[in-house]
Design a protein around this motif. Sequence first.
Motif, PDB file in Angstrom:
ATOM      1  N   TYR A  61       7.803   4.786  -7.838  1.00 24.83           N
ATOM      2  CA  TYR A  61       7.507   3.679  -6.918  1.00 24.83           C
ATOM      3  C   TYR A  61       6.039   3.735  -6.478  1.00 24.83           C
ATOM      4  O   TYR A  61       5.340   2.714  -6.439  1.00 24.83           O
ATOM      5  CB  TYR A  61       8.385   3.779  -5.678  1.00 24.83           C
ATOM      6  N   ARG A  62       5.585   4.930  -6.105  1.00 21.76           N
ATOM      7  CA  ARG A  62       4.218   5.054  -5.596  1.00 21.76           C
ATOM      8  C   ARG A  62       3.186   4.685  -6.659  1.00 21.76           C
ATOM      9  O   ARG A  62       2.198   3.997  -6.376  1.00 21.76           O
ATOM     10  CB  ARG A  62       3.963   6.489  -5.110  1.00 21.76           C
TER      11      ARG A  62
ATOM     12  N   CYS B 293       3.061   0.933  -7.370  1.00 23.70           N
ATOM     13  CA  CYS B 293       2.418   0.220  -6.277  1.00 23.70           C
ATOM     14  C   CYS B 293       0.924   0.535  -6.216  1.00 23.70           C
ATOM     15  O   CYS B 293       0.102  -0.355  -6.002  1.00 23.70           O
ATOM     16  CB  CYS B 293       3.089   0.604  -4.951  1.00 23.70           C
TER      17      CYS B 293
ATOM     18  N   THR C 168      13.961   6.778  -3.220  1.00 23.57           N
ATOM     19  CA  THR C 168      13.606   5.644  -2.381  1.00 23.57           C
ATOM     20  C   THR C 168      12.093   5.492  -2.331  1.00 23.57           C
ATOM     21  O   THR C 168      11.346   6.380  -2.742  1.00 23.57           O
ATOM     22  CB  THR C 168      14.196   5.798  -0.960  1.00 23.57           C
ATOM     23  N   HIS C 169      11.640   4.368  -1.814  1.00 21.34           N
ATOM     24  CA  HIS C 169      10.214   4.057  -1.742  1.00 21.34           C
ATOM     25  C   HIS C 169       9.635   4.688  -0.481  1.00 21.34           C
ATOM     26  O   HIS C 169       9.864   4.209   0.622  1.00 21.34           O
ATOM     27  CB  HIS C 169      10.021   2.538  -1.726  1.00 21.34           C
TER      28      HIS C 169
ATOM     29  N   GLY D 107      12.540  -0.312  -1.701  1.00 22.93           N
ATOM     30  CA  GLY D 107      11.786  -0.606  -2.916  1.00 22.93           C
ATOM     31  C   GLY D 107      12.192  -1.909  -3.569  1.00 22.93           C
ATOM     32  O   GLY D 107      11.341  -2.772  -3.824  1.00 22.93           O
TER      33      GLY D 107
END
Length: 379
Positions: free
Chosen positions: A266-267, A270, A285-286, A330
């Motif tokens: 996720y990181r 993004c 999770t985000h 997310g």
Amino acid sequence: MIGTPLPRSPLPLAILLAVLGIASLGGVAGPGPVMAGEAVAGAAGAGEAVAGAAGGGAAGGGAAGGAAGGAAGAGEDTVQAAAPVAQAAALDPPAATGTPPLPPSPSPSPSAEPALRRSGTNGDGWAVYRLGVGRVPDRLRVGQGFRGEISWQQGGLARKARIYVPGSAPETAPLLVSLHGLGGSLRQVEAQQRWSTLAFQQEFVLVWGAGHEGSWNAGPCCGTAAGRVDDLAYLDRLLQITGALHAIDRRRVHLAGYSNGAMLAYRYACGRPGRIAGVLAVAGTHTAPCTPTRATAVLAVHGRQDPTVPLKGIRYSTGLRSRLPAVDTGPRLWARTGAGVRMVVLPAYGHGWPTRHNGGYDATGEGWRFLKAHPKPAG
């Protein structure tokens, strides 16, 4: 007569050499060292992971899935005979889509040393290579294949990854990067997620990343790497090395992460907007303080009974020493970008990588179907 010294002569040396028929003095340098290619089998053991339980859910840093992916045919496992690279290579240049390119590697200084040097074989049967500082490996021939563990120095740390280019891979192939959970290892993630056979069948390049001391810096979480290790730069370099070995389809670069690895996926998606086509986030999770600005497809798979990364989040996890947002954070953030988003919640499953026989859902197979159907939008 052999061994008799030349008589002293009043003639200049140049004239004397001409008289003797000696036109020039010099030598020919021999070729630099090259690395012999050889086949590597490399089956991974299942050993180090703790399986996520389907009933009440089992807590723990890593979860073991099924058996390791099967080995491909002997033909595709021939290892590259590396030589000094003429120029740096990253992922193939985009076709005027506005996608940010990966930073180029610095051009290597002239050297007789190969960029990629074989240093042995590890306990899992993988050929081990060391990559020179600021170097990238030579491009493989189409159909040649590669299966090896590559290490390099970055940010004052020794980093590594395992790369599998199946002989079935087309000239330009999709790429999937698999990221382990907290406390995981290259052996564990290969056995848990079982991507190898699928990579050969579906003709994509497969990479397993290795976190610093078994952890990834996903913002506030997790482990030794949290807030200290530049794992965005690590993935930049990993994509660059892989793209040098084999041409990568820039519209089909995917991340598949478990737990802490899902948080890093996720990181990265993004923090490097427009670079990743899709994310498969399992039991994560985000966590990063980042709001997506470019569309990235997301498939989130989670057990409702997960005690390690609770479905509804937790203000502070004593085990992970971090706040954990709700798992739907997310998917909700990326849905706002217009990306394809899907979330699967398994009612009776805990913290793990589900399979058809453990959790009733094939996260690997269904994950690839989702990612394959969601290339990065043109433009």
